[in-house]
Design a protein around this motif. Structure first.
Motif, PDB file in Angstrom:
ATOM      1  N   GLY A   6       0.784  -1.231   0.000  1.00 35.70           N
ATOM      2  CA  GLY A   6       0.000   0.000   0.000  1.00 35.70           C
ATOM      3  C   GLY A   6       0.811   1.273   0.000  1.00 35.70           C
ATOM      4  O   GLY A   6       0.370   2.284  -0.569  1.00 35.70           O
ATOM      5  N   ALA A   7       1.997   1.269   0.605  1.00 30.22           N
ATOM      6  CA  ALA A   7       2.768   2.510   0.723  1.00 30.22           C
ATOM      7  C   ALA A   7       3.102   3.117  -0.642  1.00 30.22           C
ATOM      8  O   ALA A   7       2.715   4.265  -0.931  1.00 30.22           O
ATOM      9  N   PRO A   8       3.808   2.410  -1.527  1.00 32.99           N
ATOM     10  CA  PRO A   8       4.110   3.019  -2.828  1.00 32.99           C
ATOM     11  C   PRO A   8       2.881   3.181  -3.709  1.00 32.99           C
ATOM     12  O   PRO A   8       2.766   4.159  -4.462  1.00 32.99           O
ATOM     13  N   LEU A   9       1.935   2.234  -3.634  1.00 38.16           N
ATOM     14  CA  LEU A   9       0.750   2.306  -4.484  1.00 38.16           C
ATOM     15  C   LEU A   9      -0.100   3.526  -4.143  1.00 38.16           C
ATOM     16  O   LEU A   9      -0.481   4.309  -5.029  1.00 38.16           O
ATOM     17  N   MET A  10      -0.387   3.713  -2.861  1.00 42.12           N
ATOM     18  CA  MET A  10      -1.222   4.835  -2.456  1.00 42.12           C
ATOM     19  C   MET A  10      -0.500   6.172  -2.631  1.00 42.12           C
ATOM     20  O   MET A  10      -1.104   7.176  -3.008  1.00 42.12           O
ATOM     21  N   ALA A  11       0.800   6.190  -2.352  1.00 42.45           N
ATOM     22  CA  ALA A  11       1.552   7.432  -2.553  1.00 42.45           C
ATOM     23  C   ALA A  11       1.564   7.822  -4.023  1.00 42.45           C
ATOM     24  O   ALA A  11       1.463   9.008  -4.367  1.00 42.45           O
ATOM     25  N   GLY A  12       1.675   6.811  -4.902  1.00 40.35           N
ATOM     26  CA  GLY A  12       1.650   7.103  -6.329  1.00 40.35           C
ATOM     27  C   GLY A  12       0.309   7.644  -6.780  1.00 40.35           C
ATOM     28  O   GLY A  12       0.230   8.591  -7.577  1.00 40.35           O
ATOM     29  N   LEU A  13      -0.782   7.056  -6.267  1.00 40.75           N
ATOM     30  CA  LEU A  13      -2.112   7.509  -6.645  1.00 40.75           C
ATOM     31  C   LEU A  13      -2.417   8.901  -6.104  1.00 40.75           C
ATOM     32  O   LEU A  13      -3.078   9.704  -6.767  1.00 40.75           O
ATOM     33  N   ALA A  14      -1.924   9.199  -4.899  1.00 43.56           N
ATOM     34  CA  ALA A  14      -2.279  10.456  -4.232  1.00 43.56           C
ATOM     35  C   ALA A  14      -1.258  11.565  -4.447  1.00 43.56           C
ATOM     36  O   ALA A  14      -1.410  12.649  -3.901  1.00 43.56           O
ATOM     37  N   ARG A  15      -0.242  11.315  -5.256  1.00 47.52           N
ATOM     38  CA  ARG A  15       0.885  12.248  -5.348  1.00 47.52           C
ATOM     39  C   ARG A  15       0.488  13.629  -5.843  1.00 47.52           C
ATOM     40  O   ARG A  15       1.120  14.625  -5.493  1.00 47.52           O
ATOM     41  N   ASN A  16      -0.555  13.735  -6.664  1.00 48.22           N
ATOM     42  CA  ASN A  16      -0.970  15.037  -7.173  1.00 48.22           C
ATOM     43  C   ASN A  16      -2.262  15.538  -6.524  1.00 48.22           C
ATOM     44  O   ASN A  16      -2.846  16.511  -6.984  1.00 48.22           O
ATOM     45  N   TRP A  17      -2.712  14.828  -5.484  1.00 48.83           N
ATOM     46  CA  TRP A  17      -3.879  15.284  -4.745  1.00 48.83           C
ATOM     47  C   TRP A  17      -3.440  16.281  -3.674  1.00 48.83           C
ATOM     48  O   TRP A  17      -2.296  16.246  -3.199  1.00 48.83           O
ATOM     49  N   PRO A  18      -4.353  17.155  -3.234  1.00 49.89           N
ATOM     50  CA  PRO A  18      -4.034  18.003  -2.076  1.00 49.89           C
ATOM     51  C   PRO A  18      -3.730  17.141  -0.849  1.00 49.89           C
ATOM     52  O   PRO A  18      -4.386  16.123  -0.624  1.00 49.89           O
ATOM     53  N   ILE A  19      -2.743  17.551  -0.085  1.00 47.21           N
ATOM     54  CA  ILE A  19      -2.342  16.768   1.089  1.00 47.21           C
ATOM     55  C   ILE A  19      -3.509  16.589   2.054  1.00 47.21           C
ATOM     56  O   ILE A  19      -3.750  15.490   2.578  1.00 47.21           O
ATOM     57  N   ARG A  20      -4.253  17.661   2.313  1.00 45.38           N
ATOM     58  CA  ARG A  20      -5.362  17.572   3.269  1.00 45.38           C
ATOM     59  C   ARG A  20      -6.385  16.532   2.815  1.00 45.38           C
ATOM     60  O   ARG A  20      -6.850  15.713   3.611  1.00 45.38           O
ATOM     61  N   SER A  21      -6.730  16.554   1.544  1.00 41.88           N
ATOM     62  CA  SER A  21      -7.723  15.605   1.032  1.00 41.88           C
ATOM     63  C   SER A  21      -7.218  14.170   1.112  1.00 41.88           C
ATOM     64  O   SER A  21      -7.972  13.248   1.440  1.00 41.88           O
ATOM     65  N   SER A  22      -5.942  13.973   0.811  1.00 39.16           N
ATOM     66  CA  SER A  22      -5.368  12.632   0.873  1.00 39.16           C
ATOM     67  C   SER A  22      -5.405  12.081   2.295  1.00 39.16           C
ATOM     68  O   SER A  22      -5.836  10.940   2.529  1.00 39.16           O
ATOM     69  N   LEU A  23      -4.964  12.886   3.239  1.00 35.26           N
ATOM     70  CA  LEU A  23      -4.935  12.431   4.632  1.00 35.26           C
ATOM     71  C   LEU A  23      -6.343  12.122   5.129  1.00 35.26           C
ATOM     72  O   LEU A  23      -6.571  11.099   5.794  1.00 35.26           O
ATOM     73  N   ALA A  62      -9.431  13.203  12.204  1.00 32.12           N
ATOM     74  CA  ALA A  62      -9.984  13.656  10.929  1.00 32.12           C
ATOM     75  C   ALA A  62     -10.422  15.115  11.020  1.00 32.12           C
ATOM     76  O   ALA A  62     -10.176  15.912  10.098  1.00 32.12           O
ATOM     77  N   ALA A  63     -11.060  15.488  12.130  1.00 28.95           N
ATOM     78  CA  ALA A  63     -11.466  16.876  12.306  1.00 28.95           C
ATOM     79  C   ALA A  63     -10.249  17.789  12.338  1.00 28.95           C
ATOM     80  O   ALA A  63     -10.266  18.904  11.784  1.00 28.95           O
ATOM     81  N   GLY A  64      -9.184  17.325  12.970  1.00 29.23           N
ATOM     82  CA  GLY A  64      -7.966  18.127  13.035  1.00 29.23           C
ATOM     83  C   GLY A  64      -7.333  18.337  11.680  1.00 29.23           C
ATOM     84  O   GLY A  64      -6.834  19.421  11.364  1.00 29.23           O
ATOM     85  N   VAL A  65      -7.350  17.285  10.845  1.00 30.19           N
ATOM     86  CA  VAL A  65      -6.787  17.407   9.495  1.00 30.19           C
ATOM     87  C   VAL A  65      -7.512  18.510   8.723  1.00 30.19           C
ATOM     88  O   VAL A  65      -6.909  19.284   7.980  1.00 30.19           O
ATOM     89  N   VAL A  66      -8.831  18.598   8.915  1.00 30.14           N
ATOM     90  CA  VAL A  66      -9.630  19.582   8.188  1.00 30.14           C
ATOM     91  C   VAL A  66      -9.455  20.988   8.762  1.00 30.14           C
ATOM     92  O   VAL A  66      -9.353  21.973   8.013  1.00 30.14           O
ATOM     93  N   LEU A  67      -9.376  21.090  10.097  1.00 35.04           N
ATOM     94  CA  LEU A  67      -9.494  22.402  10.741  1.00 35.04           C
ATOM     95  C   LEU A  67      -8.190  23.016  11.235  1.00 35.04           C
ATOM     96  O   LEU A  67      -8.127  24.233  11.401  1.00 35.04           O
ATOM     97  N   ALA A  68      -7.147  22.230  11.461  1.00 32.89           N
ATOM     98  CA  ALA A  68      -6.015  22.752  12.244  1.00 32.89           C
ATOM     99  C   ALA A  68      -4.748  22.955  11.424  1.00 32.89           C
ATOM    100  O   ALA A  68      -3.722  22.369  11.705  1.00 32.89           O
ATOM    101  N   GLY A  69      -4.792  23.770  10.418  1.00 32.71           N
ATOM    102  CA  GLY A  69      -3.568  24.230   9.768  1.00 32.71           C
ATOM    103  C   GLY A  69      -2.811  23.196   8.974  1.00 32.71           C
ATOM    104  O   GLY A  69      -1.605  23.334   8.780  1.00 32.71           O
ATOM    105  N   MET A  70      -3.489  22.151   8.502  1.00 29.72           N
ATOM    106  CA  MET A  70      -2.814  21.174   7.668  1.00 29.72           C
ATOM    107  C   MET A  70      -2.605  21.776   6.284  1.00 29.72           C
ATOM    108  O   MET A  70      -3.479  22.485   5.778  1.00 29.72           O
ATOM    109  N   PRO A  71      -1.452  21.546   5.681  1.00 28.53           N
ATOM    110  CA  PRO A  71      -1.250  22.118   4.353  1.00 28.53           C
ATOM    111  C   PRO A  71      -2.280  21.578   3.372  1.00 28.53           C
ATOM    112  O   PRO A  71      -2.489  20.364   3.286  1.00 28.53           O
TER     113      PRO A  71
END
Length: 385
Positions: A54-71, A171-180
């Motif tokens: 999962g590590a390389p596969l998911m990183a490859g799929l999410a590489r151009n997604w916004p970090i907040r959305s991916s997390l 999850a709430a923190g990822v959305v609300l607390a200054g995540m890039p």
């Protein structure tokens, strides 16, 4: 350190607890779902395989997604997998949920490592990584014993529900607390990032990290039979030993985080031989309970201190693969987590008995140290600026 880092660490705590918790839940799961203990062990294998793939596969799929959305997406997938696992009465479905949870875990950790690097100034990635891996260390201190206690009181399904609930504040923190919201980097060619894996320096430090982590998981997985067998202690001492290992782990990753950016070579040169000798000392003195418990705590500190330093160097050496570097570090960690227990388990059937896994862990660290002089340039290279 940014508060967002600690929110990421909370999620890593939940995921680390999920990875390790089965050690205390296997008998209950086997009895409830009508399978034997050996088959139930496949749940651990399924999680390890999901992490490595999962590590390389998911990183490859999410590489151009916004970090907040991916997390957020990986967190919600992890949550859903645990709800499905808690609700199912099928062992096959439960195995499937473990694979899905592992893939979500791997993807989250790979992206979180990239996010951590984006949240701190250049040259402080090691300290950021220590906070992130501190969630894993705390999982061994509080999460695993707490999950085992909850499972004993309310059944194994309650532990799965608790982990799902723990994802909500993260999850709430990822959305609300200054995540890039975005990585801050221009899109890069995936093929060029993958070619970084041809670099001997990157492969070398990934190998070292995998070997040390294999030793850590190999010894940790078989602490229980050592404590109750050669150690001669009752079963109630098993969680005590696990907590001591976790306390040491948290201390080790915290101290190493302050040193690994500038003094990685010192951490490896001092901690590596001590770690190697520590596993051998545990094998030799396991029949002395006081020595056993003290060494378990010390080995937790050395294992996570040396291991986290090496994983930080993976991030530095993979600087040319900004969206995939986290997946390379995650893969190195989990190749070790998958291989170490398998090799250590083979030693149980030898004349060494329950001391065998500790001998194997010492040998694995020794193998990592043999080429240390040749890899010295990697460990002494200054942190990228």
């Amino acid at each position: 350190m940014p508060f967002a880092l600690y929110l990421l660490a909370l999620a890593v705590f939940a995921m680390g607890t999920s990875e390790f918790m089965l050690a205390g839940l296997v008998p209950d799961i086997a009895a409830d779902l009508g399978v034997d203990l050996g088959a139930t062990g496949l749940l651990t294998s399924a999680f390890a395989i999901g992490m490595v793939v999962g590590a390389p596969l998911m990183a490859g799929l999410a590489r151009n997604w916004p970090i907040r959305s991916s997390l957020l997406g990986f967190l919600l997938l992890f949550l859903a997998a645990h709800i499905a696992g808690a609700a199912t009465g099928s062992f096959s479905v439960l195995i499937g949920t473990r694979v899905v949870a592992a893939v979500a875990n791997a993807g989250f950790l790979a992206v979180a490592l990239t996010a951590a690097a984006a949240l701190v100034p250049a040259g402080r990635q090691g300290r950021a990584l220590a906070i992130l891996l501190g969630g894993t260390a705390l999982a061994t201190v509080a999460g695993v014993p707490g999950g085992a206690l909850l499972g004993a009181m309310l059944g194994w399904r309650a532990t799965f529900w608790a982990l799902a609930l723990l994802c909500l504040p993260a999850a709430a923190g990822v959305v609300l607390a200054g995540m890039p919201g975005r990585s801050g980097r221009t899109a890069t060619d995936l093929r060029r990032e993958l070619t970084q894996l041809r670099r001997p320096r990157l492969l070398a430090v990934m190998l070292l990290g995998a070997l040390v982590n294999a030793a850590t998981f190999g010894g940790f997985t078989f602490l229980a039979p050592l404590v109750t067998g050669t150690g001669g202690l009752g079963v109630l001492w098993v969680p005590v030993a696990l907590v001591l290992f976790g306390v040491g782990s948290f201390a080790g990753v915290t101290v190493a985080g302050r040193l690994s950016d500038e003094y990685a070579a010192v951490v490896i040169a001092v901690g590596g031989p001590l770690l190697c000798g520590g596993w051998f000392a545990l094998a030799l003195t396991a029949d002395r309970p006081v020595a056993l418990l003290v060494l378990v705590c010390v080995l937790g500190a050395l294992s996570f201190g040396v291991g986290s330093t090496l994983i930080a160097r993976v991030l530095y050496e993979a600087a040319g693969a900004p969206t995939m570097a986290g997946s390379y570090a995650t893969a190195a960690l989990n190749v070790g987590a998958a291989v170490g227990p398998a090799l250590a388990g083979l030693a149980l059937g030898t004349g060494w008995g329950d001391r065998g896994p500790m001998w194997v862990s010492g040998v694995l660290v020794g193998v990592a140290l043999l080429p240390a002089l040749w890899f010295r340039a990697i460990l002494t290279a200054s942190a990228p600026r």
